[in-house]
Design an enzyme around this catalytic site. Sequence first.
Site, mmCIF file in Angstrom:
data_model
loop_
_atom_site.group_PDB
_atom_site.id
_atom_site.type_symbol
_atom_site.label_atom_id
_atom_site.label_comp_id
_atom_site.label_asym_id
_atom_site.label_seq_id
_atom_site.Cartn_x
_atom_site.Cartn_y
_atom_site.Cartn_z
ATOM 1 N N ASP A 91 -7.468 -14.703 2.261
ATOM 2 C CA ASP A 91 -6.358 -13.672 3.077
ATOM 3 C C ASP A 91 -5.570 -14.481 4.117
ATOM 4 O OD1 ASP A 91 -4.834 -11.608 3.380
ATOM 5 O OD2 ASP A 91 -6.609 -10.420 3.855
ATOM 6 N N ASN A 107 0.905 -1.038 0.246
ATOM 7 C CA ASN A 107 -0.018 -0.034 -0.002
ATOM 8 C C ASN A 107 0.973 1.100 -0.104
ATOM 9 O OD1 ASN A 107 -2.556 -1.347 0.185
ATOM 10 N ND2 ASN A 107 -2.015 -1.822 2.479
ATOM 11 N N GLU A 120 -8.293 -3.237 -2.582
ATOM 12 C CA GLU A 120 -8.533 -2.565 -1.339
ATOM 13 C C GLU A 120 -8.302 -1.015 -1.666
ATOM 14 O OE1 GLU A 120 -6.075 -4.748 1.321
ATOM 15 O OE2 GLU A 120 -7.931 -6.162 1.566
ATOM 16 N N ARG A 173 0.679 -8.147 -8.101
ATOM 17 C CA ARG A 173 -0.118 -9.269 -7.204
ATOM 18 C C ARG A 173 -1.498 -9.395 -7.709
ATOM 19 N NH1 ARG A 173 -1.043 -7.059 -1.894
ATOM 20 N NH2 ARG A 173 -0.426 -8.689 -0.615
ATOM 21 N N ARG A 180 -15.716 -13.753 -2.761
ATOM 22 C CA ARG A 180 -14.361 -13.156 -2.835
ATOM 23 C C ARG A 180 -13.249 -14.331 -3.199
ATOM 24 N NH1 ARG A 180 -11.531 -10.130 2.233
ATOM 25 N NH2 ARG A 180 -9.213 -10.769 1.729
ATOM 26 N N GLU A 197 -0.511 -12.387 10.768
ATOM 27 C CA GLU A 197 -1.584 -11.297 11.010
ATOM 28 C C GLU A 197 -2.802 -12.273 11.658
ATOM 29 O OE1 GLU A 197 -2.836 -9.269 7.364
ATOM 30 O OE2 GLU A 197 -4.464 -8.744 8.186
ATOM 31 N N LYS A 232 0.426 -3.367 -6.001
ATOM 32 C CA LYS A 232 -0.759 -3.838 -5.683
ATOM 33 C C LYS A 232 -1.822 -2.858 -6.335
ATOM 34 C CE LYS A 232 -3.847 -4.057 -1.603
ATOM 35 N NZ LYS A 232 -3.692 -4.110 0.028
ATOM 36 N N GLU A 275 -5.205 -23.716 15.298
ATOM 37 C CA GLU A 275 -6.293 -23.877 14.447
ATOM 38 C C GLU A 275 -7.515 -24.578 15.523
ATOM 39 O OE1 GLU A 275 -5.843 -26.788 11.493
ATOM 40 O OE2 GLU A 275 -7.368 -26.033 10.143
HETATM 41 C C1 GCU Z 1 -4.626 -8.077 4.322
HETATM 42 C C2 GCU Z 1 -4.105 -7.334 5.273
HETATM 43 C C3 GCU Z 1 -3.859 -5.781 4.592
HETATM 44 C C4 GCU Z 1 -3.154 -6.069 3.492
HETATM 45 C C5 GCU Z 1 -3.660 -6.801 2.406
HETATM 46 C C6 GCU Z 1 -2.364 -7.197 1.213
HETATM 47 O O1 GCU Z 1 -5.992 -7.796 3.762
HETATM 48 O O2 GCU Z 1 -4.970 -7.159 6.092
HETATM 49 O O3 GCU Z 1 -3.364 -5.094 5.575
HETATM 50 O O4 GCU Z 1 -2.829 -4.539 2.763
HETATM 51 O O5 GCU Z 1 -3.739 -8.051 3.054
HETATM 52 O O6 GCU Z 1 -2.211 -8.284 1.115
HETATM 53 O O7 GCU Z 1 -2.623 -6.400 0.292
#
Ligand code: GCU
Length: 669
Positions: free
Chosen positions: A355, A192, A276, A309, A326, A383, A272, A501
Site C-alpha cells: 500500500d 470509498n 476494506e 481496482r 497480504r 500518505e 473498489k 527513506e
Molecule cells: C489505503 C488508504 C485508504 C484507502 C485505501 C485504498 O489503505 O489508507 O485510505 O482507502 O488505501 O486505496 O482504497
Amino acid sequence: MNYTKCWLDYQPILEEKKKSCYCHPVLMAEGVVAKTAGEEYCIAMSEMLGEPVDLLYDIIEEPSVCLEVVEDMETDATNDALAKQSFKIHQEEDSIIISGKSAEALLQGVFTFLRMVALDQIDEKMPYTCTPVMPLRMMNHWDDMDGSIERGYSGRSFFYDDYEILYNERTEMYARMMASIGTNAIVINNVNVHEKETYLITDVYLQQVKQYTDLFAKYGIKLFMSVNFAAPMELGDIPVSDPLNPDVIQWWEKAVKHVYEVIPNFGGFLVKADSEGRPGPFTYGRTHADGANMLAKALAPHGGIVVWRCFVYNCGQDWRDRKTDRARAAYDHFMELDGTFDDNVILQIKNGPMDFQVREPVSPLFGGLKKTNMMLEVQIAQEYTGQQIDLCYLIPMWKEILAFDTYADDEGTTVEKIVSGQSYGQSVCGMAGVINTGDDENWTGNDLAAANLYGFGRLSMEPSLTAEEIAEEWSKLSLSKEKEVTDVVVPMLCNSWSTYEKYNAPLGIGWMVTPHYHYGPDIDGYEYDRWGTYHRADLHGIGVDRTEAGTGYVTQYNEPWRSIYAKKETCPEELLLFFHYVPYTYVLKTGKTLIQHIYDTHFEGVEEVEEMQKQWTSLNGKISDRAFECVTERLARQLENAKEWRDRVNTYFYRKCGIADEKNRNIYL
Ligand code: GCU
C-alpha cells in the site's frame, strides 16, 4: 483570487526571445476543444509577451502561429487511441505550425509549445513530434461530499462542501492545470463511496456533475465517477447486488443509460469492491470478473469503461498467522481471472503489493496478467511518504516502477510497456494517480509537493523524461527561471525520496507508522493489528520471510526475479527485509551489519534534512515570499519528524538486540 497558478504562472520572456509570429495565432480548427487551445494560447502568450494577443481565424500575410487539426497526419503510434493524441510543432519559414491529429491533440500541442516558449527551448526542440505514451492519464480524487478528502493534506475539497457540489473559478483553473500536464480522465469522488456519494449517479446530483463534465470536455478530459457496488440495494428496492441477478443487471443498465442521457460524454466507473469493508461480488459467491463485466456490459453501449481496482486483501488478519500474506492477495485474487474480463474493463493495480509504502517491490500482477487491460496506480498524495509536510519527490520512484522488467514476455517487458499497451496491444490502459490537491492556496499544502503532481502528468505523457528534467521544468515554471534557484531545488527534490527513506522504516519493511493517521513513527503500531502489516522484529532480527519456505510470495514473480528475491545474497538490499527475516548481525554489501545500517541511515536522514534546510534558506528573496515561507515552515516540521523517526527506530532496535552503535552516537534508552 485565493489560489496560485502553479506551473501556469507564465512570466514575461526576454525581448530578444520574442518571435514576430507569436502575436499572430491563427486557429484553423473548429469545436470546443480547439477553441480552448486558441484561448490557452492567448492567455499564456499575452502574459509572456506583456501585451494582449488576440486569436485570428484566417491566414494573414505576416508570420503566424497556426493551430490546426490534421486528421490524416502520419504518426508512429502503435494503436488508434494513441494515434489520435499525436501532435507536431514545426517551423515553416518564419511561421510556426502546431498540428494535432485531433482537437485534443492540438490542445496538448499548444500546451507543449507554450511550455517550450516559457522554458526557452523553442529553437532547441523544434521540430517536435509527440505521441503520448500512456493512452489514459487519469487522476483519482479521494474527495468526499462532506468536503473532506481521504488522505488529503492540502485543505478541503474544492469539488464539494457539505454535500453540495461547488463550481467556481478555482474549478476552472484546476481543469486548465490538469489539461496542461496531459490529464485526459478524472475521477471526481473517493473510491470509498459512502451513503451520499452513492447518489452521484442519480438525478440528485447529475445536473451539477454535468457542469464539471462540460468544463472538463472543453479541455479534452473525460469525467469518471466511483460507484458503490451495493447501489441497487441502497438506491433501489432490490434486496441484493449479486452481479448475475437479472434485477441487478437491469438496475445498472437503467442507471447507466440515464447517466448518459444527462452526460453523453461520461467516461465510466471506478470501483473498489470487496476491499476494506466495501461491498462486492464475493458476498454472492461471484468473482471480480462477474462484477466488473456486469458493469462493463451496462457501460459498453455508451462507450464507457470500468476501472476495477485490484486492491483486494483480507483486512481481518491475525498477526499470529505467518502464512497468510497480504502481499500475495492481489495476484492470488486476479491471476486466475486473466482473460475473462470484457474489453472495456481495466484492472487498476497499485504499484506495490502492499500500500504505497516508501519502498516496495513492484506488484507481480503486472508480470502475470497477459490478456487483461491494466493500469498502474500510484499515489501522488503522500500518505506514507510525509503527507506533504516532509519533502518526498516521487518521480524517481515511479520511474523505477515503470522501468521494472517483469520478464513476462522475455527480457524487456517493462511495466511501462505493459500499461502503455505496447506489450499486448491494448488501447484501454495507462496510469492513474491518487491526486494530492485541496483548497489550500498553493493547491498541494507544500509548494514542492506540486512537483509530484506536475511530474505525474509529464511522466504519463513522456516516461522517458528523467526525474531531473521534470524537476527542472517544474521549478523553472513554478518558482523561478534563475539558475541559482534550479541549482538548489532540483537536487533537493531529486534526493528527497532517499532522505525520507533513510529515516523511515528500513530496507523495504514498511509500515511502522502511527496507525490510521500514517504520519510519524510507531514501530509496533501495526504489529499486532488486523491489517496484515507486520515487521516481525524480535531479539535476533527483523523481516518477513516471503520465500517459498515462508509465505511463498516470491513464487508470484517470473524468473529471474523469483530466484533473485529468494536469496538474501541476491535480493536487492533496499528490499531485503520485505523478502527475508534477517539477523541484526547479517553483513550487508557495504560491509556493515544490518543493525549498524539501521543506526547509520537514521542519523544520516536527519543530517540530510538539516542540509536541505540550509539549502532552502539560500533561496530567501529569490522566489516568492509565500513559497519561501511555506517550505521553510514545512522543512522545520520535517526535521522534527525525522528526529522522532531516528530516535524511535534506533531506540527500538537497540532495546531489542542490545548491540551498541559502533560510532557511539546518542541512542536514547
Ligand atoms: C489505503 C488508504 C485508504 C484507502 C485505501 C485504498 O489503505 O489508507 O485510505 O482507502 O488505501 O486505496 O482504497
